[in-house]
Design a protein around this motif. Structure first.
Motif, mmCIF file in Angstrom:
data_model
loop_
_atom_site.group_PDB
_atom_site.id
_atom_site.type_symbol
_atom_site.label_atom_id
_atom_site.label_comp_id
_atom_site.label_asym_id
_atom_site.label_seq_id
_atom_site.Cartn_x
_atom_site.Cartn_y
_atom_site.Cartn_z
ATOM 1 N N ASP A 1 2.276 1.017 7.527
ATOM 2 C CA ASP A 1 1.698 1.003 5.468
ATOM 3 C C ASP A 1 1.526 0.072 5.094
ATOM 4 O O ASP A 1 1.552 -0.747 3.439
ATOM 5 C CB ASP A 1 3.310 2.024 4.274
ATOM 6 N N GLY A 2 1.257 -1.341 5.581
ATOM 7 C CA GLY A 2 1.252 -2.588 6.025
ATOM 8 C C GLY A 2 -0.106 -2.728 4.580
ATOM 9 O O GLY A 2 -0.712 -2.061 5.274
ATOM 10 N N VAL A 3 -0.111 -4.394 4.355
ATOM 11 C CA VAL A 3 -1.309 -4.496 3.191
ATOM 12 C C VAL A 3 -1.845 -5.395 4.534
ATOM 13 O O VAL A 3 -0.930 -6.766 4.875
ATOM 14 C CB VAL A 3 -0.727 -4.745 1.745
ATOM 15 N N THR A 4 -2.828 -4.947 4.665
ATOM 16 C CA THR A 4 -3.703 -5.990 5.579
ATOM 17 C C THR A 4 -3.913 -7.239 5.059
ATOM 18 O O THR A 4 -3.942 -8.270 5.438
ATOM 19 C CB THR A 4 -5.513 -5.398 5.415
ATOM 20 N N ARG A 5 -4.277 -7.914 3.903
ATOM 21 C CA ARG A 5 -4.772 -9.022 3.243
ATOM 22 C C ARG A 5 -3.187 -9.701 3.645
ATOM 23 O O ARG A 5 -3.336 -10.722 3.881
ATOM 24 C CB ARG A 5 -4.187 -8.910 1.651
ATOM 25 N N GLU A 6 -1.680 -9.157 3.798
ATOM 26 C CA GLU A 6 -1.011 -9.848 3.265
ATOM 27 C C GLU A 6 -0.526 -10.580 5.087
ATOM 28 O O GLU A 6 -0.385 -11.418 5.669
ATOM 29 C CB GLU A 6 0.768 -9.461 3.510
ATOM 30 N N VAL A 7 -1.258 -9.403 5.663
ATOM 31 C CA VAL A 7 -1.306 -9.873 7.447
ATOM 32 C C VAL A 7 -2.147 -11.320 7.733
ATOM 33 O O VAL A 7 -2.305 -11.971 7.850
ATOM 34 C CB VAL A 7 -1.333 -8.752 8.349
ATOM 35 N N PHE A 8 -3.088 -10.765 6.829
ATOM 36 C CA PHE A 8 -5.021 -12.032 6.668
ATOM 37 C C PHE A 8 -4.292 -13.434 6.237
ATOM 38 O O PHE A 8 -4.455 -14.693 6.609
ATOM 39 C CB PHE A 8 -5.838 -11.418 6.008
ATOM 40 N N THR A 9 -3.298 -13.407 5.128
ATOM 41 C CA THR A 9 -2.197 -14.752 4.580
ATOM 42 C C THR A 9 -1.961 -15.169 5.023
ATOM 43 O O THR A 9 -1.907 -16.450 5.753
ATOM 44 C CB THR A 9 -2.184 -14.162 3.207
ATOM 45 N N LYS A 10 -1.325 -14.185 5.712
ATOM 46 C CA LYS A 10 -0.510 -15.025 7.096
ATOM 47 C C LYS A 10 -1.164 -15.619 8.415
ATOM 48 O O LYS A 10 -0.318 -16.689 8.710
ATOM 49 C CB LYS A 10 0.690 -13.988 8.135
ATOM 50 N N LEU A 11 -2.231 -15.619 8.891
ATOM 51 C CA LEU A 11 -3.214 -16.032 9.782
ATOM 52 C C LEU A 11 -3.606 -17.403 9.068
ATOM 53 O O LEU A 11 -3.377 -18.062 9.729
ATOM 54 C CB LEU A 11 -3.964 -15.080 10.429
ATOM 55 N N ARG A 12 -3.953 -16.999 7.597
ATOM 56 C CA ARG A 12 -4.140 -18.197 7.573
ATOM 57 C C ARG A 12 -3.246 -19.201 7.662
ATOM 58 O O ARG A 12 -3.958 -20.894 6.760
ATOM 59 C CB ARG A 12 -4.792 -18.026 5.812
ATOM 60 N N THR A 13 -2.008 -19.590 7.405
ATOM 61 C CA THR A 13 -1.456 -19.943 7.814
ATOM 62 C C THR A 13 -1.099 -21.330 8.891
ATOM 63 O O THR A 13 -0.316 -22.121 8.992
ATOM 64 C CB THR A 13 0.481 -20.484 8.009
ATOM 65 N N LEU A 14 -1.776 -20.913 10.005
ATOM 66 C CA LEU A 14 -1.421 -21.041 11.578
ATOM 67 C C LEU A 14 -3.102 -22.326 11.415
ATOM 68 O O LEU A 14 -4.005 -22.732 11.109
ATOM 69 C CB LEU A 14 -2.048 -19.751 12.235
ATOM 70 N N THR A 15 -2.007 -23.388 12.530
ATOM 71 C CA THR A 15 -3.707 -24.514 12.686
ATOM 72 C C THR A 15 -4.770 -23.478 13.484
ATOM 73 O O THR A 15 -3.698 -22.560 13.845
ATOM 74 C CB THR A 15 -2.017 -25.832 13.554
ATOM 75 N N ALA A 16 -4.947 -24.970 13.385
ATOM 76 C CA ALA A 16 -6.737 -24.280 14.507
ATOM 77 C C ALA A 16 -6.564 -23.773 15.735
ATOM 78 O O ALA A 16 -7.496 -23.186 16.362
ATOM 79 C CB ALA A 16 -7.290 -25.241 13.602
ATOM 80 N N ASP A 17 -5.470 -24.235 16.697
ATOM 81 C CA ASP A 17 -5.420 -24.087 17.682
ATOM 82 C C ASP A 17 -4.630 -23.271 18.371
ATOM 83 O O ASP A 17 -4.449 -22.604 19.380
ATOM 84 C CB ASP A 17 -4.966 -25.390 18.590
ATOM 85 N N ALA A 18 -4.183 -22.426 17.081
ATOM 86 C CA ALA A 18 -3.745 -21.032 17.317
ATOM 87 C C ALA A 18 -4.137 -19.579 17.936
ATOM 88 O O ALA A 18 -4.511 -19.910 17.342
ATOM 89 C CB ALA A 18 -2.721 -20.335 15.751
ATOM 90 N N VAL A 19 -3.216 -19.558 18.887
ATOM 91 C CA VAL A 19 -4.037 -17.990 19.587
ATOM 92 C C VAL A 19 -2.715 -17.003 19.478
ATOM 93 O O VAL A 19 -1.674 -17.086 19.474
ATOM 94 C CB VAL A 19 -3.934 -18.656 21.650
ATOM 95 N N VAL A 20 -3.703 -15.713 19.152
ATOM 96 C CA VAL A 20 -2.056 -14.972 18.366
ATOM 97 C C VAL A 20 -1.912 -13.627 18.675
ATOM 98 O O VAL A 20 -3.945 -12.914 18.382
ATOM 99 C CB VAL A 20 -2.497 -14.526 16.409
ATOM 100 N N MET A 21 -1.552 -13.156 18.801
ATOM 101 C CA MET A 21 -1.824 -11.346 19.355
ATOM 102 C C MET A 21 -0.738 -10.471 18.483
ATOM 103 O O MET A 21 0.416 -11.010 18.242
ATOM 104 C CB MET A 21 -1.143 -11.142 20.998
ATOM 105 N N LEU A 22 -1.984 -9.710 17.716
ATOM 106 C CA LEU A 22 -1.139 -8.653 16.485
ATOM 107 C C LEU A 22 -1.084 -6.886 18.006
ATOM 108 O O LEU A 22 -2.442 -7.193 18.494
ATOM 109 C CB LEU A 22 -2.904 -8.849 16.103
#
Length: 206
Positions: free
Chosen positions: A132-153
């Motif tokens: 039931d999560g809001v996709t845009r909220e995940v996207f917003t969280k990604l926007r807080t990361l620095t450019a060298d981040a590697v994220v596994m979702l």
């Protein structure tokens, strides 16, 4: 933060806490047939962030006694998750962040896949990766990361494909199969990898 995953049949309430699990249980009753919101606009994020999207592996069926948030991986699903972790390691997935849905099958997939990657990165439960999560909220969280981040979702469909569409800036994104991964780098789909494939499928799709 999650350090270890319980075995099959472990108490999900003890694992996640009653409040988080109840939230997931109540929400999945009303969102089982939800479809991605293709009207969500393409937003900006640090283009150098690498995103590895993973759909959970095969899980046991829901029953009256075992509701959807409690569904753990089957033995086959555990094999899938480990095999997918091997393939992610072969292709340079060394995450600085691991975010997972709070549902048991997703967290177990994250734990087992990560066990095959040479990293001690902790796993973080992100409620917005639940069905039931809001996709845009995940996207917003990604926007807080620095450019060298590697994220596994690690999450579920249809939210994974909805997030993929946002990340590549397209109206649609092909759904991930169970225990499949997709790598998005600099706003481009680089490859998709099935847990049992010999090599990733490269190139953009749709």
């Amino acid at each position: 933060m999650i350090q270890t995953a319980p075995g099959n049949g472990a108490s999900a309430t003890a694992w996640f806490g009653a409040g988080a699990l109840q939230h997931a249980l109540e929400s999945t009753r009303t969102t089982r047939n939800r479809t991605p919101d293709d009207s969500v606009p393409n937003l900006r994020y640090a283009r150098d962030v690498q995103v590895f999207m993973v759909r959970h592996a095969d899980a046991v069926d829901e029953t009256l006694e075992r509701r959807d948030p409690h569904r753990h991986l089957t033995q086959h699903g555990r094999t899938q998750a480990r095999a997918l972790g091997d393939r992610l390691r072969w292709h340079d997935c060394v995450p600085t962040h691991v975010w997972t849905s709070p549902l048991v099958r997703a967290v177990q997939t994250a734990e087992l896949a990560l066990s095959r990657i040479d990293t001690d990165t902790p796993i973080e439960v992100v409620m917005e990766l639940a069905p039931d999560g809001v996709t845009r909220e995940v996207f917003t969280k990604l926007r807080t990361l620095t450019a060298d981040a590697v994220v596994m979702l690690v999450g579920h469909e249809p939210s994974m494909s909805a997030l993929g569409a946002l990340l590549v800036g397209k109206p649609t994104f092909d759904a991930l199969g169970k225990a499949h991964a997709a790598r998005i780098d600099s706003g481009q789909l680089r490859w998709r990898f099935a847990w049992d494939a010999e090599a990733p499928q490269t190139g953009s799709r749709r």
